[in-house]
Scaffold this motif. Structure first.
Motif, mmCIF file in Angstrom:
data_model
loop_
_atom_site.group_PDB
_atom_site.id
_atom_site.type_symbol
_atom_site.label_atom_id
_atom_site.label_comp_id
_atom_site.label_asym_id
_atom_site.label_seq_id
_atom_site.Cartn_x
_atom_site.Cartn_y
_atom_site.Cartn_z
ATOM 1 N N PHE A 134 81.569 -0.737 -93.639
ATOM 2 C CA PHE A 134 81.517 0.033 -93.052
ATOM 3 C C PHE A 134 81.627 0.432 -91.256
ATOM 4 C CE2 PHE A 134 77.888 1.432 -90.103
ATOM 5 C CZ PHE A 134 77.667 2.721 -90.071
ATOM 6 N N LEU A 175 80.974 12.462 -93.728
ATOM 7 C CA LEU A 175 79.770 12.413 -94.327
ATOM 8 C C LEU A 175 79.579 12.315 -95.644
ATOM 9 C CD1 LEU A 175 77.540 15.910 -92.728
ATOM 10 C CD2 LEU A 175 77.542 13.196 -92.036
ATOM 11 N N LEU A 178 80.629 8.518 -95.887
ATOM 12 C CA LEU A 178 79.372 7.695 -94.994
ATOM 13 C C LEU A 178 78.477 8.002 -97.034
ATOM 14 C CD1 LEU A 178 78.098 6.506 -93.669
ATOM 15 C CD2 LEU A 178 76.724 8.169 -92.170
ATOM 16 N N LEU A 179 78.380 8.745 -97.119
ATOM 17 C CA LEU A 179 77.872 9.014 -98.729
ATOM 18 C C LEU A 179 77.910 8.083 -99.839
ATOM 19 C CD1 LEU A 179 75.332 10.202 -100.089
ATOM 20 C CD2 LEU A 179 76.733 12.015 -101.106
ATOM 21 N N GLY A 182 76.524 4.288 -98.295
ATOM 22 C CA GLY A 182 76.259 4.282 -99.400
ATOM 23 C C GLY A 182 75.602 3.740 -100.416
ATOM 24 N N TYR A 185 77.503 0.877 -101.210
ATOM 25 C CA TYR A 185 76.510 -0.712 -101.340
ATOM 26 C C TYR A 185 74.483 -0.634 -101.831
ATOM 27 C CZ TYR A 185 73.043 -3.020 -98.812
ATOM 28 O OH TYR A 185 72.324 -4.586 -97.262
ATOM 29 N N TRP A 186 74.225 0.523 -102.636
ATOM 30 C CA TRP A 186 73.559 0.279 -103.128
ATOM 31 C C TRP A 186 73.823 -0.453 -104.532
ATOM 32 C CZ3 TRP A 186 70.832 5.299 -105.370
ATOM 33 C CH2 TRP A 186 69.363 5.670 -105.839
ATOM 34 N N LEU A 191 79.099 -5.045 -98.098
ATOM 35 C CA LEU A 191 79.797 -4.293 -97.774
ATOM 36 C C LEU A 191 81.574 -4.284 -97.992
ATOM 37 C CD1 LEU A 191 77.962 -2.471 -94.872
ATOM 38 C CD2 LEU A 191 78.754 -1.249 -96.818
ATOM 39 N N TYR B 4 64.418 10.185 -103.513
ATOM 40 C CA TYR B 4 65.900 9.776 -103.634
ATOM 41 C C TYR B 4 66.419 11.715 -104.419
ATOM 42 C CZ TYR B 4 66.027 5.327 -103.761
ATOM 43 O OH TYR B 4 65.788 3.895 -103.208
ATOM 44 N N ILE B 38 71.419 12.024 -94.891
ATOM 45 C CA ILE B 38 72.253 11.194 -95.291
ATOM 46 C C ILE B 38 71.370 9.429 -94.945
ATOM 47 C CG2 ILE B 38 74.720 9.739 -95.628
ATOM 48 C CD1 ILE B 38 75.924 12.136 -95.754
ATOM 49 N N PHE B 39 71.287 9.681 -93.400
ATOM 50 C CA PHE B 39 70.286 9.046 -93.338
ATOM 51 C C PHE B 39 69.248 8.505 -93.476
ATOM 52 C CE2 PHE B 39 72.080 10.275 -88.610
ATOM 53 C CZ PHE B 39 73.664 9.670 -88.691
ATOM 54 N N PHE B 41 68.917 8.823 -96.439
ATOM 55 C CA PHE B 41 68.617 8.044 -98.071
ATOM 56 C C PHE B 41 69.688 6.971 -97.209
ATOM 57 C CE2 PHE B 41 72.528 7.060 -101.363
ATOM 58 C CZ PHE B 41 72.044 7.463 -102.227
ATOM 59 N N MET B 42 69.949 6.664 -96.482
ATOM 60 C CA MET B 42 70.950 4.985 -96.481
ATOM 61 C C MET B 42 69.329 4.459 -96.497
ATOM 62 S SD MET B 42 73.953 5.567 -94.718
ATOM 63 C CE MET B 42 74.772 4.180 -94.635
ATOM 64 N N ILE B 45 67.978 3.133 -99.320
ATOM 65 C CA ILE B 45 68.164 2.190 -99.910
ATOM 66 C C ILE B 45 67.994 0.835 -99.794
ATOM 67 C CG2 ILE B 45 70.686 1.229 -100.529
ATOM 68 C CD1 ILE B 45 71.734 3.776 -99.670
ATOM 69 N N ASP B 67 64.922 -4.515 -96.961
ATOM 70 C CA ASP B 67 67.099 -5.069 -96.502
ATOM 71 C C ASP B 67 67.050 -4.583 -94.221
ATOM 72 O OD1 ASP B 67 69.725 -5.572 -96.235
ATOM 73 O OD2 ASP B 67 70.108 -4.670 -97.945
ATOM 74 N N LEU B 69 70.241 -4.153 -93.360
ATOM 75 C CA LEU B 69 71.228 -4.344 -92.851
ATOM 76 C C LEU B 69 71.583 -2.265 -93.109
ATOM 77 C CD1 LEU B 69 74.798 -5.009 -93.055
ATOM 78 C CD2 LEU B 69 74.396 -4.980 -94.772
ATOM 79 N N PRO B 70 70.964 -1.913 -94.061
ATOM 80 C CA PRO B 70 71.625 -0.396 -93.617
ATOM 81 C C PRO B 70 70.776 0.433 -93.231
ATOM 82 C CG PRO B 70 70.489 -0.970 -96.631
ATOM 83 C CD PRO B 70 70.395 -2.147 -95.133
ATOM 84 N N MET B 73 73.172 -0.043 -90.215
ATOM 85 C CA MET B 73 74.172 0.892 -90.574
ATOM 86 C C MET B 73 73.459 2.327 -89.994
ATOM 87 S SD MET B 73 75.353 -0.794 -93.623
ATOM 88 C CE MET B 73 75.213 1.267 -94.676
#
Lengths: 500, 112
Positions: A134, A175, A178-179, A182, A185-186, A191, B4, B38-39, B41-42, B45, B67, B69-70, B73
């Motif tokens: 990140f 983007l 970033l996806l 993400g 991380y999932w 990270l 999702y 995307i925000f 989605f994160m 997560i 969690d 951490l996301p 982020m």
């Protein structure tokens, strides 16, 4: 020893903060502090390289120790691969900043220029050093956003248009990256790059990892301007002020594109043949199409920009061959040779493309013209620029004894040893195409008859000459990297980092 | 699972906007929509069913925390997104002053 690592981000950021404040009072502050900062970082990098420390250095930001073996802090990691990138970044940044002292006099808002310049270099240093995904994204955006602003620095029609195009495509790339971060991380709940590689090794291959790799190749491919994603590069790189073009073409596309892509593909994911093949195909496309498009260009800087696409293709090709050999469990020596060629070409390209863009800036400074058809006969008026331009052209088209010859030779030898004869043939062919368009450039600008519509040719100031001459000398001196003693210090540690 | 997928549909909507619209401001809006998907989605997560905000209290009960951490982020990414949007809009305004139009078809001095 590792306590100097944060300096690579902190000093340029501090300079970027101080320049608008102190620069209001002392007008020469920005001009002096910027090259000095990069010189300091360059010396630090070379000092580390010569100190002979073989194990990588890690620095935990904030001093947080791992708990139960799980890393908590953001790690900064300096190993062989990041060292050569750091040295190249700060070398070109130092020379470009020195060059800017005279070149930027015709622009207003000099302080803003140097602030953005420092921010961009801080971002690139951060991307190269960080061991956290990140954090990598954050530094990547710092470098990218300041480069968007620098491309638009002239605020004329073309500059603004190029910057908007660059921003939309660059934003989409960010983007996608970033996806991918993400999703990673999932899949892994961490990270840290080293930690992720351990977890992925246990998990084995699955569909989500493949999807992440494709997202990363698209994202960083856009940043590195591989061929299907290259549309923004000729506009952006030719519209920026010349020292910035040198930075963008020489360093930025490598630091935030090529470097990160290969750091992640080699050191984080398990190599697969499909991904290696994808990289090689993209590389060949960039190499051939970039070269062919460059021949037809009539604008000095656009020609150089297309040539960048083609030369980055060489770097990718070498890495792709290395990956294909490794993925098929072939001989490690061949893979090592290919990767060595790629890294060598990466450093070389930074040097000679930086030089070529500085030459373009010098010609534009002297005559105010960038159109090849309207220039000519400048060798009599600008003998030094003509000589440095000749050196750069010969180096980039691979004429011995200049550095470009050796890196291209290594790539071609590696391709032949790995039995990819077609790739070797294409690499040699594109080298000839490169020679063709650089001879055209040299003839049209410096040797043809002097056109009458150029009223006067201005003198090139000292700092610009100085940077150009230093880079021209480096074009020759980089050939020394091929000597085994020097190669073992500079290039081999980087190759080992990638192969293990 | 459906959330999702909806995130992904939002992402594709934004991308469609960027690719199909001819107005500079609408392109910027398209990019923002992609960014926000995307925000979302994160943030998803890090979500755990019946989890509470990750604040350690004195009572010592064993709670399920989401969690954090996301979330950190996403906060950082929102700030970066602000910078990108500001930059894009500043350039769009400058372009309007030079060309007197927001239409990308008429802003075509460079050939790509």
């Amino acid at each position: 020893m590792e306590s100097f690592l944060p300096l690579y981000m902190v000093t340029p950021l501090a300079a970027a903060f101080l320049i608008p404040l102190v620069g209001r009072v002392f007008s020469a502050f920005a001009r002096t502090i910027t090259p000095l900062v990069f010189l300091l970082l360059l010396i630090l990098g070379i000092h580390y390289l010569l100190s002979g420390i073989s194990s990588p250095l890690t620095y935990e930001v904030g001093g947080w120790q791992p708990v139960n073996g799980i890393p908590i802090a953001i790690y900064l990691v300096l190993d062989g691969f990041s060292t050569i990138l750091l040295i190249t970044i700060n070398l070109i940044a130092f020379l470009a900043a020195f060059y800017s002292i005279s070149y930027m006099k015709k622009y207003t808002a000099e302080n803003n220029y140097y602030t953005l310049f420092c921010l961009m270099v801080a971002g690139m240093n951060g991307v190269v050093l960080t061991g956290d995904l990140f954090n990598l994204y954050v530094f990547l955006e710092i470098a990218a956003i300041s480069s968007y602003a620098l491309v638009a620095f002239g605020v004329e029609k073309t500059e603004l248009e190029a910057s908007f195009k660059y921003q939309v495509l660059g934003g989409m790339a960010s983007l996608l990256i970033l996806l991918a971060i993400g999703l990673l991380y999932w899949a892994t709940s961490t990270l840290n790059i080293t930690d992720i590689s351990h977890i992925l090794m246990i998990q084995g291959d699955n569909k989500i990892i493949l999807f992440i790799q494709i997202l990363l190749i698209t994202g960083f491919g856009l940043k590195a301007a591989m061929v299907p994603f290259h549309a923004w590069l000729p506009d952006a790189h030719s519209s920026a002020p010349s020292p910035i073009s040198a930075m963008l073409s020489g360093i930025l596309i490598k630091a935030i594109g090529v470097y990160v892509l290969f750091r992640l593909l080699f050191n984080m994911f398990t190599l697969t043949y499909e991904i290696a093949l994808t990289i090689t195909v993209l590389a060949v496309l960039s190499m051939v199409i970039g070269g062919i498009l460059a021949i037809g260009q009539q604008d000095y800087k656009r020609l150089l920009a297309y040539s960048s696409i083609s030369q980055v293709g060489y770097i990718l090709l070498a890495m792709g061959i290395g990956m294909m050999v490794l993925a098929q469990n072939g001989a490690k020596e061949i893979a090592a040779l290919a990767i060595l060629g790629g890294l060598f070409h990466l450093i070389n390209h930074a040097v000679f493309k930086g030089l070529m863009f500085m030459n373009a800036g010098a010609v534009e400074h002297a005559t105010g013209i960038r159109d090849l058809a309207k220039l000519g006969g400048l060798a009599k008026w600008l003998p030094l620029t003509s000589a440095t331009s000749f050196t750069g052209s010969m180096a980039i088209s691979g004429i011995p004894p200049f550095s470009g010859f050796f890196s291209k030779l290594i790539i071609i030898i590696a391709a032949i040893q790995a039995n990819y004869y077609l790739l070797a043939f294409l690499a040699a062919l594109v080298s000839i195409i490169t020679l063709a368009y650089f001879l055209k450039l040299q003839k049209n600008i410096f040797y043809a008859t002097f056109p009458e519509h150029i009223e006067r040719v201005r003198k090139i100031p000292f700092t610009m000459k100085c940077s150009m001459v230093m880079l021209a000398i480096l074009c020759l001196a980089m050939s020394l990297l091929i000597i085994p003693g020097i190669r073992d210090i500079v290039l081999i540690p980087a190759v080992e980092v990638l192969i293990d | 699972m459906i959330v999702y997928l909806m995130c992904f549909i939002l992402f594709l909507t934004g991308m469609y906007g960027v690719l199909s619209q001819r107005n500079l401001i609408k392109i910027v809006i398209g990019l923002s929509v992609m960014e926000i998907s995307i925000f979302l989605f994160m943030a998803l997560i890090g979500y755990i069913d019946a989890g509470v905000a990750p604040i350690v209290t004195q009572t010592g009960e064993q709670l399920i925390y989401v969690d954090p951490l996301p979330q950190a982020m996403v906060l950082t990414a929102i700030v970066i997104g602000l910078a990108t949007n500001a930059m894009l809009l500043a350039i769009a305004i400058r372009l309007y002053k030079k060309y007197k139009t927001f239409d990308v078809r008429k802003i075509n001095q460079l050939k790509g």
